[in-house]
Scaffold this active site. Structure first.
Site: not given
Length: 292
Positions: A120, A122, A133, A247
């Site tokens: 989701d 920031y 990202f 991740h």
């Protein structure tokens, strides 16, 4: 019997002050909230757009069937009503409404060669602009993105700019998609389970069904849950490579057995797409991961 106490001038003054100024704590909280909202607007004036329908203006033609089908579904209508209620209540939602569908606006379906799946957006002021990202120019580079940049250098030896904006990749056919497209200020995963997942699953499936080579980068357990969806969506003539690792978060980026740093995903995607491109012209259009 005690005589009733007469109200004094001091009593009247205290009552008047209470009526004028209310509770000092409440006033302070309201002032802080107002200042926070003003700071958010200063960081991104697009936050002033508070109508959820603005997100659906001028949809990209090849994505429009998927987007409109979701928008008019019961789940889509429920999601948009819930988001509108939060905006009407004064909530600060990131990214701004005009950027909710930024990923599909930046990367046409027919040109989507790689999907990098995030979770989701920031949840800090000015950070989210609708691309997984990525952060806009001028924003500090978050820890996960620092590790992505580190792997770019290790894998491809690319020079890096002083910003964390990944939008240049969109022009290369990279779809930077979060599975949930909105969040609230300071509240990670605030809108998880609200209904965005039905739309982003449909977008992922649409890419997997396209002919030609496609690469999906699934970083972390959340993204890797989409592997079965991707496999089920493949049609005749599709060539899909699924790349998996931890991740890029500092908590897992170097942890075995599948560390993010050292995964080589960027070079693998470039080479696979070049090797399986259907024409000589497309083979010559190598995937360029540079950000400068």
């Amino acid at each position: 019997m005690a005589r009733p106490r007469k109200a004094s001038v001091a009593d009247d003054t205290a009552s008047a002050q209470a009526g004028l100024f209310g509770d000092a704590g409440d006033a302070g909280e309201e002032r802080a909230a107002s200042e926070a909202q003003a700071a958010s607007l200063a960081a991104d004036p697009a936050l002033a757009v508070r109508d959820v329908q603005q997100a659906w203006q001028d949809l990209p033609a090849d994505w429009a069937p998927v987007l409109e089908a979701f928008r008019h579904s019961a789940g889509g209508q429920a999601l948009l009503a819930r988001l509108q209620a939060r905006l009407d209540a004064g909530a600060t939602v990131y990214p701004p409404v005009p950027h909710w569908l930024a990923a599909v606006r930046a990367t046409p379906l027919a040109q989507a060669r790689v999907v990098i799946l995030g979770q989701d957006p920031y949840h800090g002021p000015g950070q989210a602009h609708g691309l997984s990202f990525s952060v806009p120019h001028g924003q500090p580079i978050p820890p996960s993105l620092r590790n992505i940049r580190k792997e770019l250098v290790r894998d491809l030896g690319l020079p890096l700019p002083d910003h964390g904006c990944l939008q240049a990749w969109c022009a290369q056919g990279v779809l930077l998609l979060n599975t949930v497209l909105t969040v609230e200020d300071g509240q990670a995963a605030a809108h998880a389970g609200w209904g965005w997942e039905a739309l982003t699953d449909a977008l992922i499936a649409a890419v997997a069904a396209q002919p030609g080579p496609r690469v999906f980068m699934l970083w972390g357990a959340h993204a890797q849950r989409k592997r079965e969806l991707i496999a089920a969506a493949q049609g005749p003539g599709t060539q899909v490579l699924v790349l998996q690792s931890n991740h890029p978060s500092p908590l897992s980026a170097t942890r075995p057995p599948a560390p993010f740093v050292g995964n080589g995903h960027f070079s693998q995607a470039r080479d696979v797409i070049a090797a399986h491109a259907p024409s000589a012209q497309e083979k010559s259009q190598r995937l360029d991961w540079s950000l400068a």
